[in-house]
Write an enzyme that holds these catalytic residues in place. Structure first.
Site, PDB file in Angstrom:
ATOM      1  N   GLN A   1      -0.787  -4.808  -8.024  1.00  0.00           N
ATOM      2  CA  GLN A   1      -0.028  -4.006  -7.005  1.00  0.00           C
ATOM      3  C   GLN A   1      -0.789  -2.566  -6.691  1.00  0.00           C
ATOM      4  OE1 GLN A   1       3.119  -5.135  -5.762  1.00  0.00           O
ATOM      5  NE2 GLN A   1       2.233  -7.033  -6.643  1.00  0.00           N
TER       6      GLN A   1
ATOM      7  N   HIS B   1      -2.907  -2.913  -3.182  1.00  0.00           N
ATOM      8  CA  HIS B   1      -2.223  -2.510  -1.987  1.00  0.00           C
ATOM      9  C   HIS B   1      -2.388  -0.895  -1.706  1.00  0.00           C
ATOM     10  CE1 HIS B   1      -0.842  -6.680  -1.267  1.00  0.00           C
ATOM     11  NE2 HIS B   1      -0.131  -6.528  -2.503  1.00  0.00           N
TER      12      HIS B   1
ATOM     13  N   GLU C   1      10.565  -3.922  -5.428  1.00  0.00           N
ATOM     14  CA  GLU C   1      10.354  -5.151  -4.593  1.00  0.00           C
ATOM     15  C   GLU C   1      10.171  -6.223  -5.764  1.00  0.00           C
ATOM     16  OE1 GLU C   1       6.854  -6.832  -1.553  1.00  0.00           O
ATOM     17  OE2 GLU C   1       6.566  -4.802  -2.814  1.00  0.00           O
TER      18      GLU C   1
END
Length: 425
Positions: free
Chosen positions: A255, A258, A322
């Site tokens: 993650q 990103h 998310e």
């Protein structure tokens, strides 16, 4: 990664609902997007060519990718990648077909019911100037296909060489996209909303993008439907002392890879938290983008230590991530307590990356805390539900007087008279 101990301290950091201190007035980026939208509305294709030259550094001679070019792309990528994309498409299609069959059932009983109709035409945004994202194309297109959308348009920016990457075009061929246009950014969103000489107007625009794409979707909502407003990627991992520290670290790093990616681990074991922190430091050195990933971990990452896993779940619900990865011994004991997450992944070998590419559900998920009220992209995003009332199928006399009384109480005389005329004397 920083380690923070205690529920109260973590609650203050992870609770996202409420005033954030940011300005709700238009900033310079929104003003720029308004100007782009106005130009596309006024000049159509000419504006698209100009903005593509200005923002992407590419002078296009046409906007639409020929069908032959899309089909040829199937032979231009490695056979192993082609097989992987086909498998992903099949799994995404199967998942959303099952979702359609379960959720989208018309019903009419005693004169009341609902009709379900797919949208006629949708636009799918596929980012891809910096790197090809065929997975994003499949994750947007396959749910629309399963829902029965008649025409699917894809917009994706050209690379620096002026072409769309063959992996993206191959995905379009596999998915059965009707048209692909080599244009991205806020100007692509405006083109889909208004239509131009070349790009047809759509009923709804779906898919992620940068801040300019997001602002364009926000500003054009109402002229066209949208799926949501998406921000940076994020994960919360809830891990107990039996979770593999290497697995935990690898997903935190995935993650943080990103831009502005948020990576949070919650555990009831201080020892487990320390093991994960050490593993992160070890693994990050082996990454291609180690410096950017380390920066994101410093800015947006943390390990939180709480008294028990129930507290971890409560914090996750407040954060509404998310992705929520449950690396605990008995995840089924906690699933019923989860109220806000875009996607929940369980299993000892669970990883968000599996959902990103090939598991089945769409990876287009609510971010920034919007999982409190938002859902992943799914088949219901691509249909309309129309209420049905057949007055020949029920006793209108038994309810018309009550309706007339409510109309009179609201001071709507014409409504009351219309109801009164329907009552049998």
């Amino acid at each position: 990664m920083r380690i923070i101990e205690g529920y109260e301290s973590l609650q203050a950091i992870l609770t996202r609902q409420g005033p954030s201190g940011r300005s709700f007035e238009s900033d310079e980026r929104e003003k720029s997007v308004r100007e782009i939208i106005a130009e596309v509305a006024r000049r159509g294709d000419a504006a698209l060519y100009d903005f593509t030259s200005r923002f992407d550094g590419v002078k296009l001679t046409s906007l639409e990718i020929p069908k032959e070019t899309i089909e040829t792309a199937l032979d231009e990528i490695p056979p192993e990648l082609l097989a992987a994309l086909k498998l992903a498409a099949a799994r995404i299609s199967s998942y959303h077909t099952a979702q359609r069959d379960s959720l989208l059932q018309e019903r009419v009983k005693d004169g009341l019911g609902w009709l379900i109709r797919p949208l006629k035409r949708v636009g799918i945004i596929v980012p891809g100037q910096a790197a090809p994202l065929p997975s994003s194309l499949l994750m947007g297109v396959m749910p629309a296909k399963a829902a029965g959308v008649r025409e699917i348009i894809v917009v994706t920016p050209p690379q620096k060489n002026g072409k769309v990457h063959p992996a993206t075009l191959a995905a379009a061929a596999i998915a059965g996209v009707d048209k692909v246009f080599s244009v991205g950014g806020a100007h692509a969103v405006a083109a889909l909303a208004f239509g131009t000489e070349t790009i047809p107007a759509v009923d709804k625009i779906c898919g992620p993008g940068n801040i300019y794409v997001t602002l364009a979707k926000k500003l054009l909502y109402g002229t066209v439907g949208i799926d949501g407003l998406f921000g940076p990627s994020e994960v919360v991992i809830i891990a107990d002392d039996k979770a593999d520290p290497a697995y935990c670290a690898s997903d935190l790093l995935a993650q943080a890879e990103h831009t502005s990616g948020s990576a949070v681990l919650l555990t009831d074991s201080a020892a487990a938290g320390e093991k994960v922190r050490m593993e992160v430091e070890k693994q990050v050195k082996m990454l291609q983008h180690s410096q950017e990933t380390e920066k994101n971990l410093f800015d947006y990452g943390m390990i939180g230590v709480v008294e028990n896993l129930d507290q971890a779940v409560e914090l996750a619900n407040r954060y509404a991530p998310e992705h929520l990865l449950l690396l605990v011994e008995k995840p089924e004991e906690y699933l019923g307590k989860i109220t806000a997450a875009g996607c929940v992944i369980t299993g000892t070998k669970g990883t968000v990356a599996l959902g990103d590419y090939i598991a089945g559900p769409s990876h287009i998920l609510p971010t920034g805390g919007t999982a409190r009220f938002g859902s992943p992209l799914n088949v219901t995003d691509f249909v309309k539900i129309t209420s049905l009332v057949n007055t020949n199928e029920f006793d209108i006399d038994s309810i018309v007087r009550s309706g007339k009384l409510i109309a009179e109480a609201e001071g709507l005389d014409a409504h009351a008279k219309a109801l009164g005329k329907r009552k049998t004397e």
